[in-house]
Design an enzyme around this catalytic site. Structure first.
Site, PDB file in Angstrom:
ATOM      1  N   CYS A 209       0.865  -1.181   0.000  1.00 47.01           N
ATOM      2  CA  CYS A 209       0.000   0.000   0.000  1.00 47.01           C
ATOM      3  C   CYS A 209       0.899   1.228   0.000  1.00 47.01           C
ATOM      4  O   CYS A 209       2.081   1.124  -0.329  1.00 47.01           O
ATOM      5  CB  CYS A 209      -0.976  -0.011   1.184  1.00 47.01           C
TER       6      CYS A 209
ATOM      7  N   ASN B  64       2.348   1.435   4.336  1.00 51.49           N
ATOM      8  CA  ASN B  64       2.629   0.180   5.063  1.00 51.49           C
ATOM      9  C   ASN B  64       2.335   0.311   6.552  1.00 51.49           C
ATOM     10  O   ASN B  64       2.983  -0.309   7.386  1.00 51.49           O
ATOM     11  CB  ASN B  64       4.066  -0.296   4.837  1.00 51.49           C
TER      12      ASN B  64
ATOM     13  N   CYS C  74      -1.366   0.849   7.384  1.00 52.22           N
ATOM     14  CA  CYS C  74      -2.816   0.600   7.508  1.00 52.22           C
ATOM     15  C   CYS C  74      -3.232  -0.667   6.749  1.00 52.22           C
ATOM     16  O   CYS C  74      -3.474  -1.723   7.339  1.00 52.22           O
ATOM     17  CB  CYS C  74      -3.621   1.798   7.006  1.00 52.22           C
ATOM     18  N   ARG C  75      -3.323  -0.550   5.425  1.00 54.94           N
ATOM     19  CA  ARG C  75      -3.930  -1.641   4.654  1.00 54.94           C
ATOM     20  C   ARG C  75      -3.029  -2.862   4.493  1.00 54.94           C
ATOM     21  O   ARG C  75      -3.452  -4.004   4.741  1.00 54.94           O
ATOM     22  CB  ARG C  75      -4.334  -1.125   3.264  1.00 54.94           C
ATOM     23  N   SER C  76      -1.792  -2.671   4.027  1.00 60.10           N
ATOM     24  CA  SER C  76      -0.961  -3.853   3.752  1.00 60.10           C
ATOM     25  C   SER C  76      -0.547  -4.606   5.022  1.00 60.10           C
ATOM     26  O   SER C  76      -0.447  -5.840   4.971  1.00 60.10           O
ATOM     27  CB  SER C  76       0.242  -3.511   2.867  1.00 60.10           C
TER      28      SER C  76
ATOM     29  N   ASP D 106      -7.912   3.896   0.850  1.00 58.36           N
ATOM     30  CA  ASP D 106      -7.009   4.373   1.896  1.00 58.36           C
ATOM     31  C   ASP D 106      -7.828   4.875   3.090  1.00 58.36           C
ATOM     32  O   ASP D 106      -8.583   5.833   2.955  1.00 58.36           O
ATOM     33  CB  ASP D 106      -6.168   5.509   1.296  1.00 58.36           C
TER      34      ASP D 106
HETATM   35  P1  4NP Z   1      -1.710   2.850   4.040  1.00 56.90           P
HETATM   36  O1  4NP Z   1      -2.348   4.209   4.584  1.00 56.90           O
HETATM   37  O2  4NP Z   1      -1.170   3.194   2.678  1.00 56.90           O
HETATM   38  O3  4NP Z   1      -2.872   1.925   3.987  1.00 56.90           O
HETATM   39  O4  4NP Z   1      -0.651   2.448   5.037  1.00 56.90           O
HETATM   40  C1  4NP Z   1      -1.667   5.425   4.680  1.00 56.90           C
HETATM   41  C2  4NP Z   1      -0.745   5.655   5.677  1.00 56.90           C
HETATM   42  C3  4NP Z   1      -0.129   6.882   5.788  1.00 56.90           C
HETATM   43  C4  4NP Z   1      -0.439   7.882   4.883  1.00 56.90           C
HETATM   44  C5  4NP Z   1      -1.359   7.648   3.867  1.00 56.90           C
HETATM   45  C6  4NP Z   1      -1.961   6.412   3.753  1.00 56.90           C
HETATM   46  N1  4NP Z   1       0.162   9.150   5.014  1.00 56.90           N
HETATM   47  O5  4NP Z   1      -0.197  10.059   4.244  1.00 56.90           O
HETATM   48  O6  4NP Z   1       1.018   9.343   5.891  1.00 56.90           O
END
Ligand code: 4NP
Length: 169
Positions: free
Chosen positions: A10, A13, A15-17, A126
């Site tokens: 993702c 790294n 939240c989703r992955s 996201d």
């Molecule tokens: P992920 O979510 O891609 O599912 O881990 C996010 C985590 C952090 C951010 C965006 C999405 N960020 O903008 O910091």
């Protein structure tokens, strides 16, 4: 039998992955196939490298009996394209960016997670700037797709995942 190797990707790294890594690991363990898989996750960027998953991701996993708090974020690196026979991105932007940095010979390893799992050509959205309900929905999508993916790979134990000759070293 060689292990199946799957990398969930993702943006950050956190939240989703990490949820996909933890949930898919649990699903294959429930099927008695934990030893058949190498499972990891990575982000497109290194902003959160070394950090535990977002507290909301940890919380929704814990609600479902999973502890993902020991995972640590990292950015994807070149060797991942060689090492993992399946690289599953959460959204189309992940896929576009993976395609842009992957060596040409390994681009076939990259797929949209829900699409490859057979759950429609959908994205795992996201949830970072949303609320707990967003994390609950992301968890549900990942759980359903992980079940589908495990079932799909169960039926293809002797064939390379991408349909091309395996070049795993
Ligand atoms: P992920 O979510 O891609 O599912 O881990 C996010 C985590 C952090 C951010 C965006 C999405 N960020 O903008 O910091």
């Amino acid at each position: 039998m060689a292990k199946r190797s799957i990398l969930f990707v993702c943006l950050g790294n956190i939240c989703r992955s990490p949820l996909a890594e933890g949930v898919f690991r649990a699903v294959v363990a429930e099927r008695g196939r934990a030893d058949d898989f190498l499972i990891d996750s990575a982000g497109m960027g290194d902003w959160h490298a070394g950090q535990a998953p977002d507290h909301r991701a940890i919380a929704i996993a814990r609600t479902h009996g999973l502890d993902i708090s020991g995972q640590r974020a990292r950015a994807i690196r070149d060797e991942d394209f060689h090492r993992f026979e399946l690289i599953l991105g959460m959204d189309r932007k992940n896929i576009a960016e993976l395609h842009a940095i992957a060596p040409a010979a390994f681009r076939e390893r990259i797929h949209l997670f829900l699409d490859f799992a057979g759950n429609g050509a959908n994205e795992v959205p996201d949830p970072y700037f949303g609320d707990a309900a967003g994390f609950a929905e992301v968890y549900r999508m990942i759980r359903v797709a992980s079940e589908s993916l495990a079932a799909k790979l169960d039926t293809r134990v002797s064939a390379p995942i991408s349909g091309q000759a395996s070049s795993m070293t």
